[in-house]
Design a protein around this motif. Sequence first.
Motif, PDB file in Angstrom:
ATOM      1  N   SER A   1       0.833  -1.205   0.000  1.00 57.43           N
ATOM      2  CA  SER A   1       0.000   0.000   0.000  1.00 57.43           C
ATOM      3  C   SER A   1       0.868   1.256   0.000  1.00 57.43           C
ATOM      4  CB  SER A   1      -0.938  -0.006   1.210  1.00 57.43           C
ATOM      5  OG  SER A   1      -1.857  -1.080   1.130  1.00 57.43           O
ATOM      6  N   LEU A   2       1.951   1.216   0.746  1.00 58.74           N
ATOM      7  CA  LEU A   2       2.871   2.353   0.768  1.00 58.74           C
ATOM      8  C   LEU A   2       3.596   2.500  -0.571  1.00 58.74           C
ATOM      9  CD1 LEU A   2       4.368   2.059   4.364  1.00 58.74           C
ATOM     10  CD2 LEU A   2       2.755   3.767   3.535  1.00 58.74           C
ATOM     11  N   LEU A   3       3.950   1.377  -1.187  1.00 61.30           N
ATOM     12  CA  LEU A   3       4.579   1.435  -2.509  1.00 61.30           C
ATOM     13  C   LEU A   3       3.622   2.039  -3.530  1.00 61.30           C
ATOM     14  CD1 LEU A   3       6.395  -2.024  -2.553  1.00 61.30           C
ATOM     15  CD2 LEU A   3       7.497   0.221  -2.549  1.00 61.30           C
ATOM     16  N   ALA A   4       2.346   1.673  -3.421  1.00 63.90           N
ATOM     17  CA  ALA A   4       1.348   2.241  -4.332  1.00 63.90           C
ATOM     18  C   ALA A   4       1.166   3.733  -4.065  1.00 63.90           C
ATOM     19  CB  ALA A   4       0.018   1.497  -4.181  1.00 63.90           C
ATOM     20  N   HIS A   5       1.142   4.096  -2.795  1.00 64.26           N
ATOM     21  CA  HIS A   5       1.003   5.519  -2.438  1.00 64.26           C
ATOM     22  C   HIS A   5       2.156   6.348  -3.015  1.00 64.26           C
ATOM     23  CE1 HIS A   5       0.242   9.101   0.021  1.00 64.26           C
ATOM     24  NE2 HIS A   5       1.546   9.114   0.254  1.00 64.26           N
ATOM     25  N   ASP A   6       3.353   5.783  -3.008  1.00 65.38           N
ATOM     26  CA  ASP A   6       4.528   6.486  -3.516  1.00 65.38           C
ATOM     27  C   ASP A   6       4.650   6.424  -5.034  1.00 65.38           C
ATOM     28  OD1 ASP A   6       5.279   7.232  -0.976  1.00 65.38           O
ATOM     29  OD2 ASP A   6       6.702   5.582  -0.700  1.00 65.38           O
ATOM     30  N   GLY A   7       3.763   5.684  -5.689  1.00 67.06           N
ATOM     31  CA  GLY A   7       3.808   5.574  -7.133  1.00 67.06           C
ATOM     32  C   GLY A   7       4.840   4.594  -7.650  1.00 67.06           C
ATOM     33  N   VAL A   8       5.363   3.781  -6.759  1.00 68.19           N
ATOM     34  CA  VAL A   8       6.361   2.788  -7.160  1.00 68.19           C
ATOM     35  C   VAL A   8       5.691   1.590  -7.827  1.00 68.19           C
ATOM     36  CG1 VAL A   8       8.183   1.242  -6.331  1.00 68.19           C
ATOM     37  CG2 VAL A   8       7.902   3.504  -5.300  1.00 68.19           C
ATOM     38  N   ARG A   9       4.510   1.215  -7.314  1.00 65.10           N
ATOM     39  CA  ARG A   9       3.740   0.104  -7.882  1.00 65.10           C
ATOM     40  C   ARG A   9       2.294   0.560  -8.073  1.00 65.10           C
ATOM     41  NH1 ARG A   9       5.466  -5.546  -4.814  1.00 65.10           N
ATOM     42  NH2 ARG A   9       7.732  -5.403  -5.181  1.00 65.10           N
TER      43      ARG A   9
END
Length: 294
Positions: A161-169
Amino acid sequence: MTELAIGIDGGGTSCRAAVADRNGKIIGRGKAGPANILSDLENSLLNIVESAQEALRDAGLAAEAISSVAAVVGVAGANVTDYGDRIEKALPFAEGRVVTDALIALQGALGDDDGIVGAFGTGSVYNARRNGRLKGVGGWGFVVGDQASGARLGRDLMERSLLAHDGVRPASAITEALMTEYGNDPERIAEFAHSARPTDFARYAPVVFEHAARGDAVAVGIVTDAATAIGESLDALLWPECPSICLLGGLAGAYEPWLSEHYRSRLASPKGDALQGAVELAVKLLNDRLRGAA
């Protein structure tokens, strides 16, 4: 020493106990809080004792009878440094043994037969018996192990979820739902994760499976990775003539459809659960003591 035995399944979510006579007939049951000795040794001991006393009261006996029984306690982390020994020395029983949760799960599922057991709840662990010889895999705790456990599913959800928030995934419905729960504030998630215990993470496991069943890409990825980890651990124990694999714990049924046919074809229903295994081992301990005293 009375002719009574107590088996205790010390899980990360709750601690269950059952008192039995020397023939293995269960006459009382008890339950208390979690017994995760790696993260909270002191309270784990309190809950182990409380569950045993409640089982004795359920059997119509005084709680003080705890000092005259034989007991086997199965807990995650019993194989890590001296945690198991520290609990064992503090037990109030006439005769007490601390073993891994994998061993009581194996005994409960297979009795004295050969096979493999994988247990999935807040934590995860595997054990096998082949020609009477035991071999275990995992059970190293949430921080460095317990792959495919409820705690790791929850932790993986937060990470992705944090990776998605950061736009990484890419994001998905499940990552958006989690971010909404925390006010779309990643710092709140980081703060939670810093102090959370395995049970806190594990409460997200059902959510992961629910979204995976609906085809959510992130949830599917988490469960698929977990199923792969299960396969790797089973492969470390599997032998060509292995008669059966038993999956135990609150997540066992949820994982079955995600496993490859190579493992599903060997799945068998367990004879009993981990608590039953603890009782069987406690009865054996009791009868060994009684024979030695005769």
